[in-house]
Motif scaffolding. Structure first.
Motif, short mmCIF file in Angstrom:
data_model
loop_
_atom_site.label_atom_id
_atom_site.label_comp_id
_atom_site.label_asym_id
_atom_site.label_seq_id
_atom_site.Cartn_x
_atom_site.Cartn_y
_atom_site.Cartn_z
N MET A 425 46.01 21.69 32.24
CA MET A 425 44.59 21.37 32.54
C MET A 425 43.67 22.46 32.04
O MET A 425 42.62 22.20 31.46
CB MET A 425 44.39 21.21 34.05
N LYS A 426 44.10 23.72 32.27
CA LYS A 426 43.28 24.86 31.87
C LYS A 426 43.18 24.92 30.34
O LYS A 426 42.09 25.07 29.77
CB LYS A 426 43.93 26.14 32.41
N GLU A 427 44.32 24.73 29.69
CA GLU A 427 44.35 24.80 28.23
C GLU A 427 43.50 23.70 27.58
O GLU A 427 42.90 23.91 26.54
CB GLU A 427 45.80 24.65 27.73
N THR A 428 43.52 22.53 28.22
CA THR A 428 42.82 21.40 27.60
C THR A 428 41.43 21.19 28.22
O THR A 428 40.77 20.18 27.97
CB THR A 428 43.63 20.10 27.78
N LYS A 429 41.01 22.15 29.02
CA LYS A 429 39.68 22.09 29.68
C LYS A 429 39.47 20.77 30.42
O LYS A 429 38.41 20.13 30.31
CB LYS A 429 38.58 22.29 28.64
N GLY A 430 40.50 20.38 31.15
CA GLY A 430 40.36 19.20 32.01
C GLY A 430 40.27 17.87 31.28
O GLY A 430 39.72 16.91 31.79
N GLN A 431 40.85 17.87 30.07
CA GLN A 431 40.73 16.64 29.27
C GLN A 431 41.65 15.52 29.77
O GLN A 431 41.38 14.35 29.55
CB GLN A 431 41.08 17.00 27.83
N TYR A 432 42.76 15.92 30.43
CA TYR A 432 43.72 14.92 30.89
C TYR A 432 43.80 14.91 32.41
O TYR A 432 43.63 15.93 33.05
CB TYR A 432 45.11 15.22 30.32
N SER A 433 44.12 13.75 32.96
CA SER A 433 44.26 13.68 34.42
C SER A 433 45.64 14.20 34.81
O SER A 433 46.57 14.22 34.00
CB SER A 433 44.11 12.24 34.88
N SER A 434 45.76 14.62 36.08
CA SER A 434 47.04 15.16 36.54
C SER A 434 48.13 14.09 36.42
O SER A 434 49.28 14.40 36.15
CB SER A 434 46.91 15.64 37.98
N LYS A 435 47.75 12.84 36.58
CA LYS A 435 48.72 11.74 36.49
C LYS A 435 49.37 11.72 35.10
O LYS A 435 50.59 11.62 34.97
CB LYS A 435 47.99 10.42 36.76
N ASP A 436 48.53 11.85 34.08
CA ASP A 436 49.05 11.86 32.70
C ASP A 436 49.96 13.06 32.47
O ASP A 436 51.02 12.95 31.83
CB ASP A 436 47.90 11.90 31.70
N ILE A 437 49.55 14.22 33.00
CA ILE A 437 50.34 15.44 32.75
C ILE A 437 51.69 15.35 33.47
O ILE A 437 52.74 15.65 32.90
CB ILE A 437 49.55 16.69 33.20
N VAL A 438 51.64 14.88 34.73
CA VAL A 438 52.89 14.74 35.50
C VAL A 438 53.87 13.82 34.76
O VAL A 438 55.05 14.11 34.62
CB VAL A 438 52.60 14.18 36.92
N GLU A 439 53.31 12.73 34.24
CA GLU A 439 54.13 11.77 33.50
C GLU A 439 54.82 12.46 32.32
O GLU A 439 56.01 12.29 32.07
CB GLU A 439 53.20 10.67 32.99
N CYS A 440 54.05 13.26 31.62
CA CYS A 440 54.56 13.96 30.45
C CYS A 440 55.63 14.99 30.85
O CYS A 440 56.68 15.09 30.22
CB CYS A 440 53.38 14.63 29.75
N VAL A 441 55.32 15.75 31.92
CA VAL A 441 56.27 16.76 32.39
C VAL A 441 57.60 16.11 32.77
O VAL A 441 58.67 16.55 32.37
CB VAL A 441 55.67 17.55 33.59
N LYS A 442 57.52 15.02 33.52
CA LYS A 442 58.74 14.31 33.95
C LYS A 442 59.59 13.90 32.76
O LYS A 442 60.79 14.08 32.73
CB LYS A 442 58.36 13.07 34.76
N LYS A 443 58.90 13.35 31.77
CA LYS A 443 59.58 12.86 30.58
C LYS A 443 60.30 14.01 29.85
O LYS A 443 61.47 13.90 29.48
CB LYS A 443 58.55 12.23 29.65
N GLU A 444 59.58 15.10 29.69
CA GLU A 444 60.14 16.23 28.95
C GLU A 444 61.29 16.88 29.71
O GLU A 444 62.29 17.30 29.15
CB GLU A 444 59.05 17.26 28.63
N ILE A 445 61.16 16.98 31.05
CA ILE A 445 62.22 17.53 31.89
C ILE A 445 63.48 16.68 31.77
O ILE A 445 64.59 17.20 31.61
CB ILE A 445 61.77 17.58 33.38
N SER A 446 63.25 15.36 31.82
CA SER A 446 64.42 14.47 31.80
C SER A 446 65.22 14.63 30.49
O SER A 446 66.43 14.44 30.47
CB SER A 446 63.98 13.03 32.00
N LYS A 447 64.51 15.04 29.43
CA LYS A 447 65.20 15.25 28.17
C LYS A 447 66.09 16.49 28.23
O LYS A 447 67.05 16.63 27.51
CB LYS A 447 64.16 15.45 27.05
N ARG A 448 65.71 17.42 29.10
CA ARG A 448 66.44 18.70 29.19
C ARG A 448 67.68 18.61 30.09
O ARG A 448 68.55 19.45 30.02
CB ARG A 448 65.54 19.81 29.74
N VAL A 449 67.71 17.67 30.97
CA VAL A 449 68.83 17.61 31.93
C VAL A 449 70.12 17.17 31.24
O VAL A 449 70.08 16.25 30.43
CB VAL A 449 68.48 16.64 33.08
#
Ligand code: ZN
Length: 449
Positions: A425-449
Protein backbone atom coordinates in the motif's frame (compact mmCIF):
# COMPACT_ATOMS: atom_id res chain seq x y z
CA UNK A 1 -47.05 45.70 -0.13
CA UNK A 2 -49.00 43.56 -2.54
CA UNK A 3 -47.55 42.28 -5.81
CA UNK A 4 -49.31 40.31 -8.53
CA UNK A 5 -47.60 38.94 -11.62
CA UNK A 6 -48.44 37.98 -15.18
CA UNK A 7 -45.62 35.72 -16.29
CA UNK A 8 -45.14 34.92 -20.00
CA UNK A 9 -43.06 31.89 -20.96
CA UNK A 10 -42.45 30.30 -24.33
CA UNK A 11 -43.83 26.78 -24.62
CA UNK A 12 -41.26 24.32 -25.99
CA UNK A 13 -42.84 23.22 -29.28
CA UNK A 14 -41.15 22.65 -32.63
CA UNK A 15 -43.77 24.57 -34.59
CA UNK A 16 -45.72 27.75 -33.91
CA UNK A 17 -49.12 27.89 -32.18
CA UNK A 18 -51.35 28.10 -35.26
CA UNK A 19 -49.16 27.15 -38.24
CA UNK A 20 -46.34 24.75 -39.07
CA UNK A 21 -43.54 27.36 -39.19
CA UNK A 22 -40.59 26.26 -37.06
CA UNK A 23 -40.05 28.07 -33.77
CA UNK A 24 -36.28 28.19 -34.15
CA UNK A 25 -36.14 30.67 -37.04
CA UNK A 26 -32.81 32.40 -37.13
CA UNK A 27 -32.41 35.04 -39.86
CA UNK A 28 -35.18 37.67 -39.45
CA UNK A 29 -38.47 37.05 -41.28
CA UNK A 30 -37.49 33.62 -42.63
CA UNK A 31 -39.78 31.53 -40.44
CA UNK A 32 -43.09 32.97 -41.63
CA UNK A 33 -46.16 31.95 -43.64
CA UNK A 34 -49.54 33.53 -44.57
CA UNK A 35 -51.07 32.37 -41.25
CA UNK A 36 -48.54 33.87 -38.86
CA UNK A 37 -48.33 36.99 -41.02
CA UNK A 38 -52.12 37.22 -40.87
CA UNK A 39 -52.62 37.47 -44.63
CA UNK A 40 -56.24 37.42 -45.89
CA UNK A 41 -57.63 33.95 -46.48
CA UNK A 42 -55.22 32.18 -44.12
CA UNK A 43 -56.63 30.03 -41.31
CA UNK A 44 -55.12 29.06 -37.96
CA UNK A 45 -54.91 25.40 -36.86
CA UNK A 46 -54.21 24.79 -33.17
CA UNK A 47 -50.92 23.07 -32.24
CA UNK A 48 -52.01 20.09 -30.13
CA UNK A 49 -48.68 19.91 -28.29
CA UNK A 50 -48.98 23.52 -27.10
CA UNK A 51 -52.44 22.84 -25.69
CA UNK A 52 -51.17 19.68 -23.99
CA UNK A 53 -48.34 21.63 -22.32
CA UNK A 54 -50.81 24.32 -21.23
CA UNK A 55 -53.02 21.67 -19.64
CA UNK A 56 -50.03 20.17 -17.82
CA UNK A 57 -48.99 23.54 -16.42
CA UNK A 58 -52.53 24.42 -15.32
CA UNK A 59 -52.88 21.02 -13.67
CA UNK A 60 -49.51 21.35 -11.96
CA UNK A 61 -50.62 24.71 -10.54
CA UNK A 62 -53.70 23.01 -9.13
CA UNK A 63 -56.08 24.97 -11.35
CA UNK A 64 -59.65 24.02 -12.06
CA UNK A 65 -59.44 22.92 -15.69
CA UNK A 66 -62.24 24.31 -17.84
CA UNK A 67 -63.81 21.50 -19.82
CA UNK A 68 -64.85 23.73 -22.73
CA UNK A 69 -62.31 26.26 -23.94
CA UNK A 70 -62.01 28.56 -26.94
CA UNK A 71 -59.81 31.35 -28.22
CA UNK A 72 -60.50 35.06 -28.64
CA UNK A 73 -59.23 37.88 -30.78
CA UNK A 74 -57.70 40.73 -28.81
CA UNK A 75 -57.73 43.72 -31.11
CA UNK A 76 -55.12 46.43 -31.07
CA UNK A 77 -53.11 48.30 -33.66
CA UNK A 78 -49.36 48.12 -33.57
CA UNK A 79 -46.72 47.19 -36.17
CA UNK A 80 -45.77 43.97 -34.31
CA UNK A 81 -49.24 42.60 -35.08
CA UNK A 82 -49.91 42.51 -38.83
CA UNK A 83 -53.44 41.08 -38.57
CA UNK A 84 -54.40 43.70 -35.91
CA UNK A 85 -55.47 41.10 -33.41
CA UNK A 86 -53.68 38.65 -31.18
CA UNK A 87 -55.21 35.21 -30.72
CA UNK A 88 -55.40 34.60 -26.99
CA UNK A 89 -57.82 33.20 -24.41
CA UNK A 90 -60.16 35.51 -22.58
CA UNK A 91 -63.37 34.14 -21.05
CA UNK A 92 -62.26 30.52 -21.07
CA UNK A 93 -58.61 29.99 -20.14
CA UNK A 94 -57.21 26.47 -19.79
CA UNK A 95 -57.32 26.75 -16.00
CA UNK A 96 -58.51 29.01 -13.16
CA UNK A 97 -58.25 29.29 -9.37
CA UNK A 98 -55.08 27.36 -8.70
CA UNK A 99 -52.30 27.92 -6.22
CA UNK A 100 -48.62 27.26 -5.76
CA UNK A 101 -46.68 26.74 -2.56
CA UNK A 102 -43.56 28.98 -2.38
CA UNK A 103 -41.36 28.98 0.74
CA UNK A 104 -44.27 27.92 2.89
CA UNK A 105 -46.58 30.60 1.43
CA UNK A 106 -49.59 29.86 -0.72
CA UNK A 107 -49.59 32.00 -3.85
CA UNK A 108 -52.95 32.12 -5.62
CA UNK A 109 -52.98 31.43 -9.36
CA UNK A 110 -55.87 33.24 -10.99
CA UNK A 111 -55.51 31.81 -14.46
CA UNK A 112 -53.33 29.93 -16.92
CA UNK A 113 -53.93 30.46 -20.61
CA UNK A 114 -52.13 30.08 -23.91
CA UNK A 115 -51.69 32.70 -26.59
CA UNK A 116 -49.55 33.66 -29.55
CA UNK A 117 -46.62 36.04 -29.33
CA UNK A 118 -46.67 39.08 -31.62
CA UNK A 119 -43.62 39.98 -33.73
CA UNK A 120 -40.55 41.64 -32.30
CA UNK A 121 -39.63 45.26 -32.86
CA UNK A 122 -36.02 46.29 -32.61
CA UNK A 123 -34.92 49.91 -32.53
CA UNK A 124 -31.52 50.66 -34.02
CA UNK A 125 -29.51 53.78 -34.73
CA UNK A 126 -28.59 56.83 -32.73
CA UNK A 127 -31.15 58.69 -30.69
CA UNK A 128 -33.06 61.03 -32.95
CA UNK A 129 -32.21 58.97 -36.03
CA UNK A 130 -33.73 55.73 -34.80
CA UNK A 131 -35.14 53.17 -37.19
CA UNK A 132 -37.54 50.42 -36.15
CA UNK A 133 -36.89 46.97 -37.58
CA UNK A 134 -39.41 44.20 -37.30
CA UNK A 135 -38.98 40.43 -37.14
CA UNK A 136 -42.07 38.26 -37.62
CA UNK A 137 -40.24 35.04 -36.72
CA UNK A 138 -41.67 35.59 -33.20
CA UNK A 139 -45.16 36.11 -34.53
CA UNK A 140 -47.25 33.07 -33.55
CA UNK A 141 -44.75 31.57 -31.10
CA UNK A 142 -46.76 29.75 -28.40
CA UNK A 143 -46.74 31.32 -24.95
CA UNK A 144 -48.25 30.36 -21.65
CA UNK A 145 -49.40 33.19 -19.41
CA UNK A 146 -49.62 32.56 -15.68
CA UNK A 147 -51.48 35.19 -13.67
CA UNK A 148 -51.03 35.24 -9.89
CA UNK A 149 -53.16 36.81 -7.19
CA UNK A 150 -51.49 39.83 -5.49
CA UNK A 151 -50.11 37.52 -2.80
CA UNK A 152 -46.42 38.33 -3.11
CA UNK A 153 -45.06 40.69 -0.52
CA UNK A 154 -41.70 41.97 -1.75
CA UNK A 155 -39.69 42.42 -4.97
CA UNK A 156 -37.22 39.73 -3.78
CA UNK A 157 -40.05 37.29 -3.15
CA UNK A 158 -41.54 37.99 -6.59
CA UNK A 159 -38.22 37.22 -8.23
CA UNK A 160 -37.60 34.06 -6.16
CA UNK A 161 -41.13 32.86 -6.92
CA UNK A 162 -40.64 33.07 -10.70
CA UNK A 163 -37.19 31.56 -10.43
CA UNK A 164 -38.56 28.51 -8.60
CA UNK A 165 -41.56 28.25 -10.93
CA UNK A 166 -39.34 28.28 -14.02
CA UNK A 167 -37.14 25.54 -12.55
CA UNK A 168 -40.21 23.41 -11.90
CA UNK A 169 -41.60 23.96 -15.39
CA UNK A 170 -38.28 23.11 -16.98
CA UNK A 171 -38.49 19.66 -15.40
CA UNK A 172 -42.22 19.32 -15.91
CA UNK A 173 -42.63 20.28 -19.58
CA UNK A 174 -39.11 21.17 -20.75
CA UNK A 175 -39.59 24.95 -20.76
CA UNK A 176 -36.31 26.30 -21.95
CA UNK A 177 -35.35 29.63 -20.46
CA UNK A 178 -32.03 30.19 -22.19
CA UNK A 179 -31.18 33.25 -20.22
CA UNK A 180 -33.15 34.99 -17.57
CA UNK A 181 -34.13 37.82 -19.95
CA UNK A 182 -36.41 35.44 -21.87
CA UNK A 183 -38.93 35.63 -19.02
CA UNK A 184 -41.37 38.50 -19.65
CA UNK A 185 -43.47 39.82 -16.83
CA UNK A 186 -46.21 42.37 -16.28
CA UNK A 187 -46.30 43.20 -12.59
CA UNK A 188 -48.70 45.20 -10.48
CA UNK A 189 -47.74 46.64 -7.16
CA UNK A 190 -49.71 48.52 -4.53
CA UNK A 191 -48.53 50.10 -1.32
CA UNK A 192 -51.81 51.86 -0.58
CA UNK A 193 -55.24 51.56 -2.15
CA UNK A 194 -54.48 51.99 -5.82
CA UNK A 195 -52.33 49.64 -7.86
CA UNK A 196 -49.88 50.50 -10.61
CA UNK A 197 -48.97 48.16 -13.40
CA UNK A 198 -45.43 47.91 -14.79
CA UNK A 199 -45.69 46.39 -18.25
CA UNK A 200 -43.41 44.14 -20.22
CA UNK A 201 -40.37 43.80 -17.96
CA UNK A 202 -37.69 41.58 -19.48
CA UNK A 203 -35.89 39.29 -17.08
CA UNK A 204 -35.91 38.63 -13.37
CA UNK A 205 -33.14 41.05 -12.45
CA UNK A 206 -35.02 43.91 -14.13
CA UNK A 207 -38.26 42.80 -12.51
CA UNK A 208 -36.78 43.04 -9.04
CA UNK A 209 -35.26 46.46 -9.81
CA UNK A 210 -38.46 47.80 -11.35
CA UNK A 211 -40.53 46.67 -8.37
CA UNK A 212 -38.08 48.14 -5.87
CA UNK A 213 -38.10 51.44 -7.68
CA UNK A 214 -41.89 51.42 -7.84
CA UNK A 215 -42.24 50.60 -4.13
CA UNK A 216 -39.97 53.50 -3.18
CA UNK A 217 -41.75 55.87 -5.56
CA UNK A 218 -45.21 55.02 -4.23
CA UNK A 219 -44.04 55.28 -0.62
CA UNK A 220 -42.70 58.78 -1.30
CA UNK A 221 -45.95 59.87 -2.97
CA UNK A 222 -47.98 58.63 0.00
CA UNK A 223 -45.57 60.13 2.55
CA UNK A 224 -46.03 63.48 0.82
CA UNK A 225 -49.76 63.19 1.48
CA UNK A 226 -50.62 62.69 -2.22
CA UNK A 227 -52.64 59.98 -3.87
CA UNK A 228 -51.33 57.19 -6.10
CA UNK A 229 -52.73 57.45 -9.61
CA UNK A 230 -53.84 54.21 -11.18
CA UNK A 231 -51.70 53.91 -14.29
CA UNK A 232 -49.54 51.73 -16.49
CA UNK A 233 -45.81 52.35 -16.39
CA UNK A 234 -42.82 50.94 -18.18
CA UNK A 235 -39.35 50.14 -16.91
CA UNK A 236 -36.44 52.02 -18.45
CA UNK A 237 -33.54 49.56 -18.26
CA UNK A 238 -30.90 52.22 -18.95
CA UNK A 239 -32.02 54.67 -16.28
CA UNK A 240 -33.34 51.95 -13.94
CA UNK A 241 -36.58 53.80 -13.26
CA UNK A 242 -40.26 53.34 -14.12
CA UNK A 243 -42.00 55.93 -16.31
CA UNK A 244 -45.65 56.53 -17.17
CA UNK A 245 -46.45 54.53 -20.30
CA UNK A 246 -49.86 55.38 -21.64
CA UNK A 247 -53.35 55.77 -20.35
CA UNK A 248 -54.51 52.55 -18.79
CA UNK A 249 -56.29 50.48 -21.39
CA UNK A 250 -59.37 48.81 -20.09
CA UNK A 251 -60.29 45.33 -21.16
CA UNK A 252 -63.22 46.62 -23.22
CA UNK A 253 -60.79 48.68 -25.35
CA UNK A 254 -59.50 45.42 -26.79
CA UNK A 255 -62.92 44.47 -28.18
CA UNK A 256 -62.52 40.78 -27.52
CA UNK A 257 -64.51 38.51 -29.83
CA UNK A 258 -64.45 34.72 -30.15
CA UNK A 259 -62.00 33.44 -32.78
CA UNK A 260 -64.37 31.94 -35.38
CA UNK A 261 -61.69 30.00 -37.26
CA UNK A 262 -60.79 27.80 -34.29
CA UNK A 263 -64.00 26.69 -32.57
CA UNK A 264 -64.20 24.97 -29.18
CA UNK A 265 -62.12 22.30 -27.53
CA UNK A 266 -63.25 19.89 -24.84
CA UNK A 267 -60.27 19.17 -22.64
CA UNK A 268 -61.75 17.88 -19.35
CA UNK A 269 -61.22 14.19 -20.07
CA UNK A 270 -57.78 14.82 -21.51
CA UNK A 271 -56.76 16.79 -18.42
CA UNK A 272 -58.01 14.06 -16.07
CA UNK A 273 -55.98 11.44 -17.91
CA UNK A 274 -52.81 13.55 -17.93
CA UNK A 275 -50.24 12.22 -15.47
CA UNK A 276 -47.62 14.68 -14.24
CA UNK A 277 -44.00 13.95 -13.38
CA UNK A 278 -42.80 14.76 -9.89
CA UNK A 279 -41.05 18.16 -10.03
CA UNK A 280 -37.78 18.91 -8.21
CA UNK A 281 -39.17 21.08 -5.39
CA UNK A 282 -42.02 18.66 -4.77
CA UNK A 283 -39.52 15.82 -4.72
CA UNK A 284 -37.23 17.68 -2.30
CA UNK A 285 -40.19 18.25 0.04
CA UNK A 286 -41.12 14.57 -0.07
CA UNK A 287 -37.53 13.39 0.44
CA UNK A 288 -36.99 15.79 3.29
CA UNK A 289 -40.03 14.38 5.10
CA UNK A 290 -39.54 10.70 4.22
CA UNK A 291 -35.79 10.47 4.75
CA UNK A 292 -35.66 12.95 7.62
CA UNK A 293 -33.03 15.18 6.00
CA UNK A 294 -32.88 18.99 5.93
CA UNK A 295 -35.03 20.61 3.21
CA UNK A 296 -32.14 22.71 1.86
CA UNK A 297 -29.95 19.61 1.53
CA UNK A 298 -32.71 17.72 -0.24
CA UNK A 299 -33.10 20.61 -2.71
CA UNK A 300 -29.38 20.83 -3.32
CA UNK A 301 -29.25 17.11 -4.14
CA UNK A 302 -32.36 17.11 -6.34
CA UNK A 303 -31.29 20.19 -8.30
CA UNK A 304 -27.79 18.78 -8.86
CA UNK A 305 -29.08 15.69 -10.63
CA UNK A 306 -32.02 13.33 -10.67
CA UNK A 307 -29.65 10.34 -10.54
CA UNK A 308 -27.96 11.72 -7.42
CA UNK A 309 -31.39 12.01 -5.76
CA UNK A 310 -32.26 8.44 -6.86
CA UNK A 311 -29.02 7.22 -5.29
CA UNK A 312 -29.75 9.03 -2.01
CA UNK A 313 -33.17 7.41 -1.79
CA UNK A 314 -31.62 3.96 -2.39
CA UNK A 315 -28.81 4.53 0.12
CA UNK A 316 -31.25 5.61 2.81
CA UNK A 317 -32.99 2.24 2.50
CA UNK A 318 -29.70 0.48 3.35
CA UNK A 319 -27.93 2.71 5.85
CA UNK A 320 -28.93 5.49 8.29
CA UNK A 321 -29.64 8.76 6.44
CA UNK A 322 -26.80 10.51 8.24
CA UNK A 323 -24.31 7.99 6.86
CA UNK A 324 -25.90 8.19 3.41
CA UNK A 325 -25.61 11.99 3.33
CA UNK A 326 -22.03 11.93 4.60
CA UNK A 327 -21.10 9.75 1.63
CA UNK A 328 -23.31 11.50 -0.88
CA UNK A 329 -22.17 15.04 -0.13
CA UNK A 330 -18.53 13.96 0.33
CA UNK A 331 -16.75 11.32 -1.78
CA UNK A 332 -19.68 10.57 -4.11
CA UNK A 333 -20.24 14.22 -5.05
CA UNK A 334 -16.54 14.84 -5.58
CA UNK A 335 -16.32 11.88 -7.99
CA UNK A 336 -19.72 12.57 -9.52
CA UNK A 337 -18.45 13.38 -13.01
CA UNK A 338 -17.10 9.83 -13.38
CA UNK A 339 -19.65 8.05 -11.16
CA UNK A 340 -22.82 9.29 -12.84
CA UNK A 341 -22.42 7.06 -15.90
CA UNK A 342 -21.58 4.01 -13.78
CA UNK A 343 -24.58 4.60 -11.53
CA UNK A 344 -26.91 5.06 -14.48
CA UNK A 345 -25.66 1.70 -15.81
CA UNK A 346 -25.68 -0.42 -12.62
CA UNK A 347 -28.41 1.38 -10.66
CA UNK A 348 -25.84 2.38 -8.03
CA UNK A 349 -25.13 -1.22 -6.92
CA UNK A 350 -21.35 -0.73 -6.81
CA UNK A 351 -21.52 2.41 -4.66
CA UNK A 352 -24.27 1.09 -2.39
CA UNK A 353 -22.16 -2.00 -1.54
CA UNK A 354 -19.26 0.19 -0.49
CA UNK A 355 -21.37 2.46 1.71
CA UNK A 356 -23.00 -0.61 3.30
CA UNK A 357 -19.59 -2.14 4.00
CA UNK A 358 -18.41 1.14 5.50
CA UNK A 359 -21.54 1.49 7.67
CA UNK A 360 -21.11 -2.06 9.00
CA UNK A 361 -17.45 -1.39 9.78
CA UNK A 362 -16.16 -4.25 7.63
CA UNK A 363 -13.78 -2.03 5.65
CA UNK A 364 -11.65 0.95 6.59
CA UNK A 365 -12.22 4.49 5.34
CA UNK A 366 -9.27 4.41 2.98
CA UNK A 367 -10.32 1.05 1.56
CA UNK A 368 -13.78 2.42 0.98
CA UNK A 369 -12.38 5.41 -0.87
CA UNK A 370 -10.16 3.22 -3.05
CA UNK A 371 -13.11 1.02 -3.91
CA UNK A 372 -15.17 4.08 -4.75
CA UNK A 373 -12.51 5.29 -7.15
CA UNK A 374 -12.47 1.87 -8.75
CA UNK A 375 -16.21 2.10 -9.16
CA UNK A 376 -15.80 5.46 -10.83
CA UNK A 377 -13.22 3.89 -13.14
CA UNK A 378 -10.64 6.44 -12.02
CA UNK A 379 -7.94 3.82 -11.55
CA UNK A 380 -9.65 0.94 -13.29
CA UNK A 381 -6.92 0.44 -15.87
CA UNK A 382 -4.26 0.12 -13.16
CA UNK A 383 -6.14 -2.30 -10.97
CA UNK A 384 -6.67 -5.61 -12.68
CA UNK A 385 -6.52 -8.83 -10.67
CA UNK A 386 -3.22 -10.01 -9.29
CA UNK A 387 -2.48 -12.42 -12.13
CA UNK A 388 -2.27 -9.68 -14.72
CA UNK A 389 -0.47 -7.20 -12.52
CA UNK A 390 3.26 -7.86 -12.73
CA UNK A 391 4.18 -4.81 -10.62
CA UNK A 392 2.25 -6.00 -7.63
CA UNK A 393 3.47 -9.60 -8.03
CA UNK A 394 7.12 -8.55 -8.06
CA UNK A 395 6.58 -6.16 -5.15
CA UNK A 396 4.99 -8.92 -3.08
CA UNK A 397 7.70 -11.42 -4.01
CA UNK A 398 10.62 -9.15 -3.23
CA UNK A 399 9.07 -8.39 0.15
CA UNK A 400 8.56 -12.09 0.87
CA UNK A 401 12.13 -12.84 -0.25
CA UNK A 402 13.45 -10.24 2.17
CA UNK A 403 11.26 -11.44 5.03
CA UNK A 404 11.29 -15.24 5.21
CA UNK A 405 9.88 -15.07 8.77
CA UNK A 406 6.65 -13.58 7.35
CA UNK A 407 6.30 -16.48 4.94
CA UNK A 408 6.72 -18.87 7.85
CA UNK A 409 4.26 -17.00 10.05
CA UNK A 410 1.67 -16.81 7.32
CA UNK A 411 1.21 -20.57 7.34
CA UNK A 412 -0.21 -20.36 10.87
CA UNK A 413 -1.36 -16.80 11.20
CA UNK A 414 -3.29 -14.94 8.53
CA UNK A 415 -2.64 -11.62 10.29
CA UNK A 416 1.01 -11.85 9.35
CA UNK A 417 -0.05 -10.69 5.92
CA UNK A 418 -0.63 -7.21 7.36
CA UNK A 419 3.03 -6.30 7.04
CA UNK A 420 3.03 -7.24 3.32
CA UNK A 421 -0.19 -5.36 2.72
CA UNK A 422 1.14 -2.29 4.51
CA UNK A 423 4.32 -2.42 2.45
CA UNK A 424 2.53 -2.69 -0.91
CA UNK A 425 0.00 0.00 0.00
CA UNK A 426 2.80 2.37 0.95
CA UNK A 427 4.79 1.63 -2.19
CA UNK A 428 1.80 2.09 -4.47
CA UNK A 429 0.43 5.10 -2.56
CA UNK A 430 -2.85 3.39 -1.82
CA UNK A 431 -3.56 2.47 -5.40
CA UNK A 432 -4.83 -1.03 -4.56
CA UNK A 433 -7.34 -2.21 -2.01
CA UNK A 434 -6.26 -4.56 0.78
CA UNK A 435 -8.54 -7.19 -0.75
CA UNK A 436 -6.56 -7.17 -4.00
CA UNK A 437 -3.23 -7.29 -2.16
CA UNK A 438 -4.32 -10.15 0.12
CA UNK A 439 -5.44 -12.08 -2.94
CA UNK A 440 -2.07 -11.56 -4.55
CA UNK A 441 -0.14 -12.47 -1.40
CA UNK A 442 -2.14 -15.70 -0.98
CA UNK A 443 -1.49 -16.67 -4.57
CA UNK A 444 2.24 -16.03 -4.36
CA UNK A 445 2.57 -17.84 -1.01
CA UNK A 446 0.76 -20.87 -2.36
CA UNK A 447 3.36 -21.06 -5.12
CA UNK A 448 6.11 -21.26 -2.50
CA UNK A 449 4.65 -24.08 -0.42
ZN1 ZN B 1 -46.38 30.51 -39.98
Amino acid sequence: MRIGLEVHLQLPTRSKLFCSCPTNGDAPNTSVCPTCLGLPGSKPVLNRKALELGIMIAKFLDCRINDRIWFSRKTYFYPDLPKHFQITQYESPVGNDGHYEHEGKRIGIWRVHIEEDPGRIKRVGRSGEEVSLIDYNRSGIPLVEIVTAPDLESPEQARAFIDQLVTELRYLVGINVQDETSVRVDANLSIGEERVEVKNVQGLKNLERALRYEATRQTKVLDAGKRIVRETRRYDEERKITLPAREKEFEEDYGYIGEPDLGEYHIGQWARETVLKETPFARAERMSAELDIPRQTARQVVLTSGSLADLLEKLCKEVPSEKALQWLLGPISSNWGALEKVIDADGGACVIDIVKADASGSITDSEAKIRLQKCAGVKSEGTPACASNPDMISMVNSFLDAHPEVVKDLRNNAKAANSVIGHVMKETKGQYSSKDIVECVKKEISKRV
